[in-house]
Scaffold this motif. Structure first.
Motif, PDB file in Angstrom:
ATOM      1  N   GLU A 245       0.840  -1.207   0.000  1.00  0.00           N
ATOM      2  CA  GLU A 245       0.000   0.000   0.000  1.00  0.00           C
ATOM      3  C   GLU A 245       0.873   1.255   0.000  1.00  0.00           C
ATOM      4  O   GLU A 245       2.029   1.202   0.447  1.00  0.00           O
ATOM      5  N   ASP A 246       0.332   2.367  -0.503  1.00  0.00           N
ATOM      6  CA  ASP A 246       1.110   3.602  -0.622  1.00  0.00           C
ATOM      7  C   ASP A 246       1.606   4.109   0.730  1.00  0.00           C
ATOM      8  O   ASP A 246       2.661   4.716   0.817  1.00  0.00           O
ATOM      9  N   GLU A 247       0.784   3.911   1.762  1.00  0.00           N
ATOM     10  CA  GLU A 247       1.172   4.444   3.063  1.00  0.00           C
ATOM     11  C   GLU A 247       1.154   3.333   4.112  1.00  0.00           C
ATOM     12  O   GLU A 247       0.201   3.228   4.891  1.00  0.00           O
ATOM     13  N   PRO A 248       2.193   2.489   4.100  1.00  0.00           N
ATOM     14  CA  PRO A 248       2.194   1.358   5.041  1.00  0.00           C
ATOM     15  C   PRO A 248       2.048   1.860   6.475  1.00  0.00           C
ATOM     16  O   PRO A 248       2.706   2.813   6.876  1.00  0.00           O
ATOM     17  N   GLY A 249       1.170   1.231   7.211  1.00  0.00           N
ATOM     18  CA  GLY A 249       0.959   1.628   8.605  1.00  0.00           C
ATOM     19  C   GLY A 249      -0.049   2.758   8.740  1.00  0.00           C
ATOM     20  O   GLY A 249      -0.485   3.074   9.840  1.00  0.00           O
ATOM     21  N   ALA A 250      -0.406   3.399   7.620  1.00  0.00           N
ATOM     22  CA  ALA A 250      -1.372   4.506   7.726  1.00  0.00           C
ATOM     23  C   ALA A 250      -2.510   4.333   6.721  1.00  0.00           C
ATOM     24  O   ALA A 250      -3.210   5.276   6.407  1.00  0.00           O
ATOM     25  N   ASN A 251      -2.663   3.131   6.234  1.00  0.00           N
ATOM     26  CA  ASN A 251      -3.744   2.872   5.276  1.00  0.00           C
ATOM     27  C   ASN A 251      -4.903   2.219   6.037  1.00  0.00           C
ATOM     28  O   ASN A 251      -4.836   1.044   6.394  1.00  0.00           O
ATOM     29  N   THR A 252      -5.919   3.012   6.296  1.00  0.00           N
ATOM     30  CA  THR A 252      -6.998   2.545   7.165  1.00  0.00           C
ATOM     31  C   THR A 252      -8.333   2.626   6.438  1.00  0.00           C
ATOM     32  O   THR A 252      -8.601   3.615   5.754  1.00  0.00           O
ATOM     33  N   THR A 253      -9.136   1.593   6.593  1.00  0.00           N
ATOM     34  CA  THR A 253     -10.502   1.639   6.030  1.00  0.00           C
ATOM     35  C   THR A 253     -11.493   1.724   7.187  1.00  0.00           C
ATOM     36  O   THR A 253     -11.350   1.037   8.193  1.00  0.00           O
ATOM     37  N   ARG A 254     -12.475   2.616   7.011  1.00  0.00           N
ATOM     38  CA  ARG A 254     -13.527   2.745   8.032  1.00  0.00           C
ATOM     39  C   ARG A 254     -14.743   1.952   7.560  1.00  0.00           C
ATOM     40  O   ARG A 254     -15.184   2.098   6.419  1.00  0.00           O
ATOM     41  N   LEU A 255     -15.237   1.103   8.442  1.00  0.00           N
ATOM     42  CA  LEU A 255     -16.427   0.304   8.124  1.00  0.00           C
ATOM     43  C   LEU A 255     -17.543   0.672   9.082  1.00  0.00           C
ATOM     44  O   LEU A 255     -17.277   0.991  10.260  1.00  0.00           O
ATOM     45  N   LEU A 256     -18.775   0.668   8.604  1.00  0.00           N
ATOM     46  CA  LEU A 256     -19.921   0.938   9.469  1.00  0.00           C
ATOM     47  C   LEU A 256     -20.577  -0.379   9.862  1.00  0.00           C
ATOM     48  O   LEU A 256     -20.657  -1.310   9.053  1.00  0.00           O
ATOM     49  N   VAL A 257     -21.033  -0.429  11.112  1.00  0.00           N
ATOM     50  CA  VAL A 257     -21.780  -1.593  11.587  1.00  0.00           C
ATOM     51  C   VAL A 257     -23.265  -1.252  11.463  1.00  0.00           C
ATOM     52  O   VAL A 257     -23.713  -0.205  11.945  1.00  0.00           O
ATOM     53  N   LEU A 258     -24.005  -2.117  10.786  1.00  0.00           N
ATOM     54  CA  LEU A 258     -25.433  -1.872  10.541  1.00  0.00           C
ATOM     55  C   LEU A 258     -26.267  -2.923  11.273  1.00  0.00           C
ATOM     56  O   LEU A 258     -25.785  -4.018  11.546  1.00  0.00           O
ATOM     57  N   ARG A 259     -27.510  -2.561  11.552  1.00  0.00           N
ATOM     58  CA  ARG A 259     -28.440  -3.580  12.046  1.00  0.00           C
ATOM     59  C   ARG A 259     -29.859  -3.250  11.589  1.00  0.00           C
ATOM     60  O   ARG A 259     -30.099  -2.161  11.048  1.00  0.00           O
ATOM     61  N   ASN A 260     -30.764  -4.183  11.814  1.00  0.00           N
ATOM     62  CA  ASN A 260     -32.151  -3.999  11.407  1.00  0.00           C
ATOM     63  C   ASN A 260     -32.933  -3.445  12.590  1.00  0.00           C
ATOM     64  O   ASN A 260     -33.062  -4.104  13.622  1.00  0.00           O
ATOM     65  N   ARG A 261     -33.451  -2.215  12.429  1.00  0.00           N
ATOM     66  CA  ARG A 261     -34.066  -1.565  13.602  1.00  0.00           C
ATOM     67  C   ARG A 261     -35.350  -2.264  14.021  1.00  0.00           C
ATOM     68  O   ARG A 261     -35.710  -2.241  15.188  1.00  0.00           O
ATOM     69  N   SER A 262     -36.039  -2.931  13.102  1.00  0.00           N
ATOM     70  CA  SER A 262     -37.319  -3.544  13.481  1.00  0.00           C
ATOM     71  C   SER A 262     -37.095  -4.746  14.397  1.00  0.00           C
ATOM     72  O   SER A 262     -37.957  -5.178  15.128  1.00  0.00           O
ATOM     73  N   ARG A 263     -35.903  -5.282  14.349  1.00  0.00           N
ATOM     74  CA  ARG A 263     -35.558  -6.422  15.183  1.00  0.00           C
ATOM     75  C   ARG A 263     -35.076  -5.995  16.556  1.00  0.00           C
ATOM     76  O   ARG A 263     -35.078  -6.763  17.500  1.00  0.00           O
ATOM     77  N   ASN A 264     -34.634  -4.768  16.634  1.00  0.00           N
ATOM     78  CA  ASN A 264     -33.936  -4.333  17.849  1.00  0.00           C
ATOM     79  C   ASN A 264     -34.586  -3.129  18.495  1.00  0.00           C
ATOM     80  O   ASN A 264     -33.932  -2.386  19.200  1.00  0.00           O
TER      81      ASN A 264
END
Ligand SMILES: O=C(O)C(=O)C[C@]1(C(=O)O)C=C[C@@H](O)C=C1
Length: 391
Positions: A245-264
């Motif tokens: 990767e272009d920036e070893p040690g600084a290449n970060t991906t942000r992921l979102l955690v989703l859920r189904n509101r009708s279940r929770n």
């Protein structure tokens, strides 16, 4: 009766970066691979209270520190929102985020490497792939490095160049997000004019593809994937360069955690303690505005400020047709299709510290702000609120 293990849907197959993120962010759940982002959202949307083996969560990459937004994921998020008339996924909400350090490796078929390289070269590759010093080999000098460091890197770069030449790499497979994360090495050693790039549904699908090739098809092809994919296919693949990767040690991906509101519906997002320890909250909104009214974006943003919501990010995507204005309401004198093409969905992310009590109790919904936004937008959705994992 034994409690059912909760399930998290992620972009498969196994050993993708999304898989790694699912295991890190939701370690007590069973991570289940699905073939596409769309399949993930559909499966979660259909995981209502009546579903016997539902998905409790899903994890979706949305942006990378080097390469920016994962636009395919954003376009699906633009179709989430509470209004069932305009939303394909009305029950999906965002409940958390996860930052994943992303390191890429270049893999070729072991059989092809054995055909083209000497035994010594293979042995040194096996060491090199796991060599921590190789971190910057493909990325040129980093600040603070000595001349010695640079000559070691130059030697490694030369070795890699030689290996790539011997292996006659002509086709590369990976997820489209990755090209921009590994731009330095790809433009220096595997430039687009000489090497064809093939988009795959995920990095692990790319590894699985190269691992599954026969002696007729394994010549000159390589996959960019995670080291985990290398472990999974260790019999079939060999790593010829790691941390590309272009920036070893600084290449970060942000992921979102989703859920189904009708279940929770009545499940607290976070304990009051967790919220108190980490009181910064993020929320994600999508809205569309009347483009023909001057200042309508500024007016909308001012409403966030009025409610003390500090904008941390804003971006727009072309508006999906399902959410565009009803063609019946478009003036007959306008260029109807042109108008509908050049409309945008805005994504706004905010930081705020005002919802501590809400988070500790039932739901984090800044309802007053939502109410005010409704009066200045065409459509507005609060996709969710969660604790800021960067603070
Ligand atoms: O292909 C994968 O392994 C994924 O999990 C997808 C994905 C992405 O869409 O951003 C996740 C993290 C990396 O940035 C590269 C690819």
């Amino acid at each position: 009766m034994e409690a059912r293990k909760r399930r998290t849907a992620y972009l498969g197959p196994e050993a993708s970066f999304s898989h790694q993120a699912a295991v890190e962010a939701l370690p007590h759940t069973e991570a289940v691979p699905l073939p596409s982002f769309k399949a993930i959202l559909k499966a979660l949307e259909e995981s209502g209270p009546d579903r016997e083996t539902p998905y409790d969560y899903a994890i979706l990459p949305v942006e990378n520190s080097t390469n920016g937004s994962v636009v395919q994921a954003l376009d699906l998020l633009a179709q989430c929102g509470l209004d069932p008339d305009t939303s394909s996924y009305p029950d999906i909400e965002v409940v958390d985020e996860h930052y994943l350090e992303v390191h890429h490796c270049l893999f070729v078929s072991r059989a092809w490497a054995t055909e083209k390289l000497t035994e010594d070269e293979i042995l040194s590759l096996l060491r090199y792939g796991n060599d921590d010093d190789s971190k910057t080999a493909a990325n040129g000098p980093q600040s603070g490095e000595t001349r010695d460091d640079r000559s070691v890197q130059a030697a490694k770069m030369g070795r890699l160049e030689h290996t790539l030449k011997e292996l006659r790499i002509k086709t590369l497979f990976t997820h489209p997000q990755v090209w921009g994360q590994c731009n330095n090495i790809l433009s220096a050693l595997l430039p687009p004019g000489h090497v064809e790039r093939v988009d795959m549904s995920s990095t692990s699908a790319a590894a699985a593809y190269v691992a599954g090739t026969s002696s007729e098809s394994h010549a000159g092809i390589a996959a960019i994937s995670s080291s985990l994919a290398g472990v999974k296919h260790s019999k079939e693949l060999i790593c010829i360069a790691s941390n590309i990767e272009d920036e070893p040690g600084a290449n970060t991906t942000r992921l979102l955690v989703l859920r189904n509101r009708s279940r929770n519906e009545n499940t607290p997002l976070l304990s009051a303690e967790a919220a108190r320890e980490n009181p910064r909250v993020k929320s994600l909104w999508t809205f569309t505005i009347a483009h023909h009214i001057p200042g309508s974006l500024a007016t909308t943003l001012a409403v966030f400020a009025k409610h003390d919501f500090n904008l941390s990010a804003i971006q727009s995507r072309p508006r999906p047709r399902s959410r565009s204005a009803d063609p019946q309401t478009v003036s007959p004198t306008s260029h109807r299709n042109q108008d509908r093409n050049w409309q945008y969905v805005f994504f706004v992310e905010c930081l705020h510290s005002t919802m501590l009590e809400d988070l500790g109790s039932v739901k984090a919904e800044p309802l007053n702000l939502l109410q005010d936004l409704k009066s200045v937008t065409e459509q507005v959705s609060l996709l969710g609120s969660w604790i800021d994992r960067l603070s």
